[in-house]
Motif scaffolding. Sequence first.
Motif, PDB file in Angstrom:
ATOM      1  N   ALA A 167       0.741  -1.309   0.038  1.00 39.89           N
ATOM      2  CA  ALA A 167       0.163  -0.018   0.134  1.00 39.89           C
ATOM      3  C   ALA A 167       0.736   1.192   0.266  1.00 39.89           C
ATOM      4  N   GLU A 168       2.047   1.170   0.646  1.00 40.74           N
ATOM      5  CA  GLU A 168       2.529   2.465   0.851  1.00 40.74           C
ATOM      6  C   GLU A 168       3.198   2.443  -0.648  1.00 40.74           C
TER       7      GLU A 168
ATOM      8  N   MET B 277      -5.579   3.208   4.829  1.00 40.55           N
ATOM      9  CA  MET B 277      -4.331   3.422   5.707  1.00 40.55           C
ATOM     10  C   MET B 277      -4.628   4.214   7.067  1.00 40.55           C
TER      11      MET B 277
END
Length: 327
Positions: free
Chosen positions: A132-133, A182
């Motif tokens: 995700a980052e 997130m």
Amino acid sequence: MSTSDLLTADRIEEIGALGSESPDPAALVAELVGAVDEGRVADPDDTGYALLVAADILVQAGDLADALALTTRAIAEQPDDDAYSRSKRGGLLLRLGREDEGLAELTALRPLLETDPDATYLVDDLAEAGRAETALEWLTAALDAIMDRTRTQQHESEDAQDEAAAMIYGLTQRRHDLREEMGLPHDDYDNLADRLRAASNHALDALDDGPATLLFWPQAEFEALLARWPALADSYPATWDEHRAQTERALADAAGLGAADLGVVAGSVAGLASFAEQAGSDPTDEETLDEYADSLDEVAWPPGRNDACWCGSGAKYKKCCLPRSRG
């Protein structure tokens, strides 16, 4: 071979909707792969689509290795239209622990985030593989590049401006969703995403109290509409490409909420002017626009995947406005 033996796009879509919730997902995979093996796909352009649907069913069932094999085959079957398949393959490689190969596959496709409004599937595949980052970093960099390009290239063609608008919309929305997942706080791009979504909801609001039909302006009519009645500029997006994208998204959202009998009606400036004159009403008034829309012949939405797109581009729906609902 009879037509009843052919695997149609509608059947592929039906199988995809059933997915792993079917009591026998293996039979669905066998039906799809068998039709490809035996040359029974009604439209050869849907060969890769059939294999990818089969692969998705396998992913849902936890069989990543066989899903990877089918995805790789989809790439070989349709090498001229393989970006989506390659992205899926890259995500699967990451999930199978083949990180160098997976990241290399996805990195090669990364430039599409700056040129293809539909390429946010890259971000989905990264996020699903636990990256995700990295996905957020790629989204932000793509937005920075496009925003910088729109500021420095003031004399771009109208098509280029339309493309940039569609890119900005899709990227900000996907970035906003990812940051929410997130647990990150709002930033400037998130605020922009909220403003663009509010503008898109203008079209969806039109479905709330009346027939599930939207008034749509073909490209030449859209430009003529805003030129003749500038007061309508606040009610519509700046470009026709964004107008049709918003219309597609609004209809898809309505369908997702259970709305039925959806459709679009194509307006014309001459038609609206004549209608308003006969009614003695203001052509920019929302009630006039609604009544004018009611007077037009409706085109049912959605068209078939292989039918001409409702927006009048002349392209197949699956290649034109269908992907815009995912923006």
